[in-house]
Write an enzyme that holds these catalytic residues in place. Structure first.
Site, short mmCIF file in Angstrom:
data_model
loop_
_atom_site.label_atom_id
_atom_site.label_comp_id
_atom_site.label_asym_id
_atom_site.label_seq_id
_atom_site.Cartn_x
_atom_site.Cartn_y
_atom_site.Cartn_z
CE1 TYR A 32 -9.08 7.49 0.69
CE2 TYR A 32 -7.32 6.16 -0.26
CZ TYR A 32 -8.47 6.91 -0.41
OH TYR A 32 -9.03 7.09 -1.65
CG ASP B 19 -6.61 -1.39 3.47
OD1 ASP B 19 -5.92 -1.93 2.58
OD2 ASP B 19 -7.18 -0.29 3.32
CE LYS C 55 -1.65 2.77 -2.83
NZ LYS C 55 -2.52 2.99 -1.70
C1 LIG Z 1 -4.06 3.22 -1.71
C2 LIG Z 1 -4.87 2.59 -0.63
C3 LIG Z 1 -6.21 2.21 -0.83
C4 LIG Z 1 -6.97 2.58 -2.08
O1 LIG Z 1 -6.46 1.97 -3.20
P1 LIG Z 1 -6.84 2.61 -4.64
O2 LIG Z 1 -6.22 1.64 -5.59
O3 LIG Z 1 -6.25 3.97 -4.66
O4 LIG Z 1 -8.33 2.62 -4.72
C5 LIG Z 1 -6.85 1.52 0.17
N1 LIG Z 1 -6.23 1.23 1.32
C6 LIG Z 1 -4.97 1.58 1.56
C7 LIG Z 1 -4.32 1.21 2.84
C8 LIG Z 1 -4.25 2.30 0.60
O5 LIG Z 1 -2.99 2.68 0.86
#
Ligand SMILES: *Cc1c(COP(=O)(O)O)cnc(C)c1O
Length: 430
Positions: free
Chosen positions: A145, A239, A267
């Site tokens: 994701y 990512d 995060k």
């Molecule tokens: C949480 C997450 C996102 C999206 O981040 P948001 O701040 O919710 O838009 C993208 N990539 C990874 C790996 C994530 O865990």
């Protein structure tokens, strides 16, 4: 019996004015059933709902709060920051400090730009990668994701590796067809994508996938991806929005030694405030406006309050030299205890630990990708989730989320959770 009347009322009211009653879908408990708890405050390892029930929190806002809720130092710094104004629309020294901090820690990041969410970070990284490579198609992996931008709300069709199909209504098919979907941990499926398109400009991957439950990529797989990207002039985007500063201080890097051309963060780097970033090789990053012709902007990007929270968090986690080892040993204590209890009650279980990230699947088969993860017993997870919530332990309301250990956890907390797991397993199996 636990009282949750306020949460029930709050949820009903929220549903009148907010679609589904929530501002992010997983919070609605659709995959486990039951009523989401409405939270009024949180401290350390605990969140407290509107009915005054306290829960040991393994969600930690889905990852950001590595220091735990309302960490004293972070809150103190934020109080001071707030007095100086909430947003300026002009550059600050704080932003340079946070950029330097991230660059000094993260491999391969020479320049970085701050944004407000992980979604923005990956969306912008992909635009940049397309501009740099001059190629329109991208590869993503099933089960990973990367936020909810159009190019990434794509799932695989049937077959080994395919042109993507939209995974959400409203995403234009013509956009989705530029995203090819490969199988995680499977280099052959990546090679197959390369036979389907000679226009692949970027590969984006969670080097430690945390959004299909916790499923790390193998070192060989990531090194193989790096080789393919080098050979084919493809931009590799790691990512690390979840794994960054979580799996270790340097994110996933120590597990595979692969350096992305671009990396995305979020995060933890916002310490609980809306903040994310994308960065990488200067040569690529300098294509961004105002230097270059790749447009990217944000009214609140680099917001001083968010940056203050992020900086405070990054400074704190480095002050505490033993932090990551301690978090990982607590994670292992949890997982070992969980495995013991699962065995005792003949519950099929797979587990995984990466630093302060914990994954567990109710399945007897090894989990390597989305296909194997999706074989987990989601009904059993729903029962487990409800039982634990009743006993004051908050796990994510989905089998396919990662659990997080924060600095406010200790052995006593883990052991008390394990006792409750024992009771829950007993109730479920009898
Ligand atoms: C949480 C997450 C996102 C999206 O981040 P948001 O701040 O919710 O838009 C993208 N990539 C990874 C790996 C994530 O865990």
């Amino acid at each position: 019996m636990q009282q949750i009347l306020h949460s029930i009322n709050d949820f009903n009211e929220a549903k009148q004015v907010i679609p589904g009653g929530v501002n992010s879908p997983v919070r609605a408990f659709n995959s486990v059933g039951g009523t989401p708890r409405f939270i009024k405050e949180a401290k350390g390892a605990y969140i407290i709902d509107e009915d005054n029930n306290a829960y040991i929190d393994f969600v930690q806002s889905y990852g950001p709060l590595i220091l735990g809720h309302s960490h004293e130092v972070v809150i103190e710094i934020l109080k001071n920051a707030i007095e100086k104004g909430l947003s300026y629309g002009a550059p600050t020294e704080l932003e340079t400090n946070l950029a330097k901090e991230i660059i000094s820690i993260c491999e391969g990041v020479e320049k970085i730009r701050l944004v407000n969410s992980g979604t923005e970070a990956t969306m912008s990284a992909i635009r940049l990668a397309r501009a740099f490579s001059g190629k329109d198609d991208i590869i993503k992996f099933e089960g990973c994701y990367h936020g909810h931008s159009d190019s990434l709300l794509v799932k695989s069709g049937s077959g080994l590796a395919t042109f993507g199909q939209t995974s959400s209504k409203g995403v234009i098919t013509d956009i989705a067809k530029h995203t090819l979907v490969a199988k995680y941990n499977d280099l052959d499926s990546v090679k197959h994508c390369l036979t389907l398109s000679n226009n692949i400009g970027a590969i984006i991957i969670e080097p430690i996938a945390g959004n299909m439950g916790l499923v790390p990529a193998t070192k060989d797989f990531l090194q193989g991806l790096r080789e393919i990207c080098d050979k084919e002039h493809i931009v590799l985007i790691l990512d690390e929005v979840m794994s960054g500063f979580r799996a270790s201080l340097k994110g996933s890097y120590p597990y595979h030694n692969v350096i992305g051309d671009l990396s995305t963060y979020g995060k933890v780097i916002g310490g609980g405030m809306p903040l994310a970033a994308f960065g990488g090789r200067a040569e690529i990053m300098d294509m961004l406006s105002p230097l270059g012709s790749v447009y990217q902007a944000g009214t609140l990007s680099g917001n001083p309050i968010a940056v203050s929270a992020g900086l405070a968090t990054l400074v704190e986690i480095q002050k505490d030299r033993g932090l990551y080892a301690r978090l990982e040993s607590l994670a292992k204590r949890f997982v070992d205890g969980l495995c013991d209890r699962a065995k005792r009650y003949h519950i099929p279980l797979q587990t995984c630990v990466r630093g302060s990230m914990v994954g567990f699947f109710f399945t007897q088969h090894e989990v390597l990708d989305w296909e194997s993860a999706s074989k987990s017993d989601t009904k059993l997870y729903a029962q487990f989730h409800a039982k634990m919530l009743e006993k004051g332990v908050n796990f994510a309301p989905s089998q396919f989320e990662t659990s997080f250990i924060c600095a406010a956890f200790d052995e006593n907390i883990i052991d008390s959770v394990l006792e409750k797991i024992d009771e829950s397993f007993k109730e479920i199996t009898h």
